[in-house]
Design an enzyme around this catalytic site. Structure first.
Site, mmCIF file in Angstrom:
data_model
loop_
_atom_site.group_PDB
_atom_site.id
_atom_site.type_symbol
_atom_site.label_atom_id
_atom_site.label_comp_id
_atom_site.label_asym_id
_atom_site.label_seq_id
_atom_site.Cartn_x
_atom_site.Cartn_y
_atom_site.Cartn_z
ATOM 1 N N GLY A 87 0.815 -1.207 0.000
ATOM 2 C CA GLY A 87 0.000 0.000 0.000
ATOM 3 C C GLY A 87 0.850 1.259 0.000
ATOM 4 C CG ASP A 136 -6.421 -14.095 4.010
ATOM 5 O OD1 ASP A 136 -6.815 -13.056 4.589
ATOM 6 O OD2 ASP A 136 -7.199 -14.967 3.578
ATOM 7 C CB ILE A 137 -4.449 -9.915 8.003
ATOM 8 C CG1 ILE A 137 -5.543 -9.109 7.317
ATOM 9 C CG2 ILE A 137 -3.053 -9.431 7.686
ATOM 10 C CD1 ILE A 137 -5.671 -7.691 7.822
ATOM 11 C CB THR A 175 -8.593 5.897 9.917
ATOM 12 O OG1 THR A 175 -9.062 6.923 9.044
ATOM 13 C CG2 THR A 175 -9.796 5.255 10.591
ATOM 14 C CE1 TYR A 233 -10.578 2.282 6.617
ATOM 15 C CE2 TYR A 233 -10.895 4.610 7.096
ATOM 16 C CZ TYR A 233 -10.056 3.527 6.915
ATOM 17 O OH TYR A 233 -8.701 3.683 7.024
ATOM 18 C CE LYS A 254 -7.642 1.201 10.256
ATOM 19 N NZ LYS A 254 -6.529 0.270 9.981
#
Length: 149
Positions: free
Chosen positions: A11, A40-41, A105, A129, A133
């Site tokens: 990213g 793959d988390i 975030t 979102y 988070k």
């Protein structure tokens, strides 16, 4: 020299992290796996296996579902990556004795405050979102003694 595992290294932020820690022993992971260790988390066994094998001092957890619109349309995707995936990483860190750096975030706040937010302000996500988070933050705080958010 520290051993550092970076999730989500493909990213935008991951690219910067790799540059900043270039002198350290880095294990860069991403679900894409192009030139990186594929991880793959959302798969707890895969996360445990990788972290146990690499024995990092620090895990910088950048992997996340970050498309705000996609998260809003598919809350399961958001929470699977941002909460459950973070739980898997946190548990692997706890087992390995690694410090976790969790990137959250500003979206955990509703944006209604006139002044800049601080870590002491009460969160209030305005979308899926941000809520996913924030769930990741809470999981980290609950499971670990050694972490940075």
């Amino acid at each position: 020299m520290s051993r550092i595992v970076v999730t989500g290294a493909a990213g935008v932020v991951g690219g910067y992290v790799a540059q900043e820690f270039a002198d350290e022993e880095l294990v860069l992971t991403d679900v894409i796996g192009e030139g990186l260790v594929s991880l793959d988390i959302t798969d707890p066994a895969a996360v445990r296996t990788l972290v146990a094998a690499e024995r990092p001092d620090v895990v910088i957890h950048l992997a996340a579902a970050t498309d705000v619109d996609a998260c809003q349309l598919d809350p399961d995707l958001a929470f699977r990556a941002n909460a459950v995936g973070t739980q898997n990483v946190a548990l692997a860190c706890r087992d390995a004795g690694a410090i976790l750096v969790y990137i959250s975030t500003a979206g955990v706040f509703d944006g209604e405050k006139d002044d800049p937010y601080t870590e002491f302000d009460a969160p209030g996500p305005a979308n899926v979102y941000g809520a996913s988070k924030l769930a990741g933050e809470r999981i980290v705080e609950t499971l670990l003694d050694r972490y940075f958010i």
